[in-house]
Enzyme design. Structure first.
Site, mmCIF file in Angstrom:
data_model
loop_
_atom_site.group_PDB
_atom_site.id
_atom_site.type_symbol
_atom_site.label_atom_id
_atom_site.label_comp_id
_atom_site.label_asym_id
_atom_site.label_seq_id
_atom_site.Cartn_x
_atom_site.Cartn_y
_atom_site.Cartn_z
ATOM 1 N N ALA A 146 0.846 -1.205 0.000
ATOM 2 C CA ALA A 146 0.000 0.000 0.000
ATOM 3 C C ALA A 146 0.870 1.239 0.000
ATOM 4 O O ALA A 146 1.448 1.602 1.026
ATOM 5 C CB ALA A 146 -0.922 -0.001 1.218
ATOM 6 N N TYR A 249 -8.758 12.160 5.471
ATOM 7 C CA TYR A 249 -8.892 13.614 5.402
ATOM 8 C C TYR A 249 -7.625 14.284 5.919
ATOM 9 O O TYR A 249 -7.111 15.233 5.318
ATOM 10 C CB TYR A 249 -10.100 14.066 6.225
ATOM 11 C CG TYR A 249 -10.123 15.556 6.487
ATOM 12 C CD1 TYR A 249 -10.509 16.464 5.503
ATOM 13 C CD2 TYR A 249 -9.742 16.061 7.731
ATOM 14 C CE1 TYR A 249 -10.520 17.821 5.739
ATOM 15 C CE2 TYR A 249 -9.758 17.427 7.985
ATOM 16 C CZ TYR A 249 -10.144 18.302 6.986
ATOM 17 O OH TYR A 249 -10.133 19.649 7.225
ATOM 18 N N GLU A 258 3.154 18.475 1.954
ATOM 19 C CA GLU A 258 4.229 17.486 1.823
ATOM 20 C C GLU A 258 4.902 17.607 0.454
ATOM 21 O O GLU A 258 6.138 17.640 0.353
ATOM 22 C CB GLU A 258 3.669 16.074 1.998
ATOM 23 C CG GLU A 258 4.712 14.979 1.779
ATOM 24 C CD GLU A 258 4.131 13.581 1.836
ATOM 25 O OE1 GLU A 258 4.841 12.632 1.474
ATOM 26 O OE2 GLU A 258 2.948 13.437 2.250
ATOM 27 N N GLN A 295 32.047 25.886 -26.318
ATOM 28 C CA GLN A 295 30.629 26.209 -26.462
ATOM 29 C C GLN A 295 29.708 25.100 -25.955
ATOM 30 O O GLN A 295 28.634 25.370 -25.406
ATOM 31 C CB GLN A 295 30.316 26.530 -27.924
ATOM 32 C CG GLN A 295 30.852 27.889 -28.368
ATOM 33 C CD GLN A 295 30.432 28.228 -29.786
ATOM 34 O OE1 GLN A 295 30.105 27.358 -30.577
ATOM 35 N NE2 GLN A 295 30.445 29.518 -30.101
ATOM 36 N N GLN A 352 28.397 14.915 -16.313
ATOM 37 C CA GLN A 352 28.919 14.928 -17.673
ATOM 38 C C GLN A 352 29.942 16.046 -17.860
ATOM 39 O O GLN A 352 30.971 15.852 -18.518
ATOM 40 C CB GLN A 352 27.769 15.102 -18.669
ATOM 41 C CG GLN A 352 28.141 14.849 -20.116
ATOM 42 C CD GLN A 352 28.452 13.389 -20.401
ATOM 43 O OE1 GLN A 352 28.005 12.503 -19.669
ATOM 44 N NE2 GLN A 352 29.219 13.125 -21.442
ATOM 45 N N LEU A 354 31.901 17.334 -15.605
ATOM 46 C CA LEU A 354 33.142 17.032 -14.888
ATOM 47 C C LEU A 354 33.843 15.797 -15.421
ATOM 48 O O LEU A 354 34.999 15.526 -15.044
ATOM 49 C CB LEU A 354 32.875 16.870 -13.392
ATOM 50 C CG LEU A 354 33.032 18.163 -12.567
ATOM 51 C CD1 LEU A 354 31.948 19.166 -12.928
ATOM 52 C CD2 LEU A 354 33.026 17.873 -11.085
ATOM 53 N N GLY A 355 33.176 15.011 -16.263
ATOM 54 C CA GLY A 355 33.808 13.845 -16.850
ATOM 55 C C GLY A 355 34.190 12.805 -15.815
ATOM 56 O O GLY A 355 33.416 12.490 -14.912
ATOM 57 N N GLY A 380 4.905 9.723 -3.617
ATOM 58 C CA GLY A 380 4.097 9.546 -4.828
ATOM 59 C C GLY A 380 4.980 9.707 -6.048
ATOM 60 O O GLY A 380 5.637 10.730 -6.209
ATOM 61 N N GLU A 383 4.759 9.405 -11.990
ATOM 62 C CA GLU A 383 3.584 8.949 -12.733
ATOM 63 C C GLU A 383 2.288 9.305 -11.984
ATOM 64 O O GLU A 383 1.294 9.740 -12.587
ATOM 65 C CB GLU A 383 3.661 7.438 -12.968
ATOM 66 C CG GLU A 383 4.729 7.011 -13.958
ATOM 67 C CD GLU A 383 6.146 7.070 -13.397
ATOM 68 O OE1 GLU A 383 7.095 7.070 -14.193
ATOM 69 O OE2 GLU A 383 6.311 7.125 -12.151
#
Length: 400
Positions: A146, A249, A258, A295, A352, A354-355, A380, A383
């Site tokens: 559950a 409730y 939360e 770049q 990525q 910092l390799g 949760g 999805e």
């Protein structure tokens, strides 16, 4: 050094700071300093050993008024709002994702639920210790079978003379292995399904209440996650939280808050990743050039910066909405969905950049990635959040 870094932080993120009051900007800087002094230096060891001395750390947070954020002053709290709460959560998570998660379970899932639903006697009994950090809190709803479907819950609380007998188990409970007070959901009238669930305040010393095991997790190591078992645990009637059979409730009313607070965790982790990446590209050289001049690297830096600021501004905006009582289910689910997924992707991009260095455990980015992934699952899944958002929007459209 902390003063200089704090000033840079304030100037660099001026867009999000426009959403904060002067007091909130000071709060953010104060928690940043504390986190960098007391939390960030131990983050590596916490992850490595899968343990943290919360009995020493929590009172320090309590002294600063950071635990009982939404609790009233008369119970030892700070009497602040949800925007203040997410600011604190963000900066703690920036120092350590696992401590940030345990902080959310304590300050929001436990304390804020008591603030919203406990009676006067319960508030006087439980809130002071939780707010000063001498006690640790949590919440237990999830079971092996559950999770998002609360109707599948099998833990039961049978009415007896003077209280209830609690039997069953809860799984994946944050702060479960060392929590003093746990808010536990159980079926009190199974025939009524979700309308037959109640909430209880359970103390760790209640006979028959045990932590059966501590989970060995991929990430959020040091934030203890456990399986809790209840074997004829007698819970006094005065420990019923809210009305009988109205646990759903209570649970649903707290879900928006939360999701909001959990949305702050990824923002802190994203900032921590940014703190590593930007200095690195300014000193690392390849082909005689600092890699920050390339770049493709600049493109990644731009994307990281954009994702971080979009997530933070979205977070602050929804938090302000919660403070004004105008938040919607789809808004809180949406900011959680967006920030959680951005957190994971940003951590991947940072590695990525910092390799090879980003891939070794001496670099914090691997820990940040593992911690960030939890937010796409806990509270949760992504999805479930998409389902909540879509259903709410379709209902609203057809009503119009």
């Amino acid at each position: 050094m902390l003063q200089r870094c704090g000033s840079i932080l304030t100037r660099r993120f001026s867009a999000s700071n426009l959403l904060l009051s002067e007091e909130q900007r000071h709060l953010k800087e104060m928690v940043y300093r504390f986190s960098q002094q007391h939390i960030a230096p131990i983050a590596y060891e916490i992850d490595k050993t899968d343990s943290c001395d919360y009995r020493s750390l929590w009172p320090k947070l309590g002294e600063l008024g950071l635990l009982g954020v939404t609790a009233a002053h008369e119970y030892g709290g700070s009497g602040l709002g949800y925007l203040d709460h997410v600011i604190i959560t963000e900066e703690i998570s920036r120092g350590s994702g696992s401590i940030g998660l345990s902080y959310i379970a304590h300050s929001n899932l436990c304390i804020n639920q008591l603030v919203l639903h406990a009676n006067e006697q319960q508030k006087k009994k439980y809130l002071p210790g939780l707010c000063d950090g001498t006690k640790i809190g949590g919440l237990a709803m999830t079971e092996t079978g559950a999770g998002s479907d609360v109707t599948s819950m099998v833990t039961r609380a049978e009415k007896v003379d003077g209280g209830f007998l609690l039997n069953g188990s809860k799984m994946w409970i944050t702060n479960g292995p060392y929590g003093d007070y746990i808010i536990v959901y159980a079926k009190t009238d199974p025939i009524k399904g979700k309308r037959g669930i109640s909430a209880f305040i359970v103390e760790k010393d209640f006979k028959g209440f045990n932590c059966a095991q501590k989970m060995n997790k991929l990430g959020m190591r040091g934030s203890g996650t456990g399986e809790l078992t209840f074997d004829n645990v007698f819970v006094p009637e005065e420990n019923l939280l809210g009305p009988l059979n109205e646990g759903v409730y209570i649970l649903m009313k707290g879900l928006n808050f939360e999701r909001l607070l959990l949305s702050a965790g990824p923002v802190g982790l994203m900032q921590a990743a940014y703190d590593v990446v930007l200095p690195y590209v300014g000193v690392r050289k390849q082909f005689g050039e600092k890699i920050g001049h390339f770049q493709l690297i600049q493109s990644k830096i731009a994307d990281i910066y954009t994702a971080l600021n979009a997530s933070r501004i979205y977070l602050y905006t929804i938090a302000k909405s919660c403070d004004h009582g105008t938040s919607l289910n789809e808004d809180c689910a949406s900011v959680f969905l967006f920030n959680a997924e951005q957190g994971t992707q940003m951590a991947l991009q940072a590695i990525q950049v910092l390799g090879g260095y980003g891939y070794i455990n001496e670099c914090p980015l691997g820990r940040i990635l593992r911690d960030a992934k939890l937010y796409e699952i806990g509270g949760g899944t992504s999805e479930i959040r998409r389902t909540i958002i879509a259903k709410a929007l379709m209902i609203k459209h057809h009503k119009d």
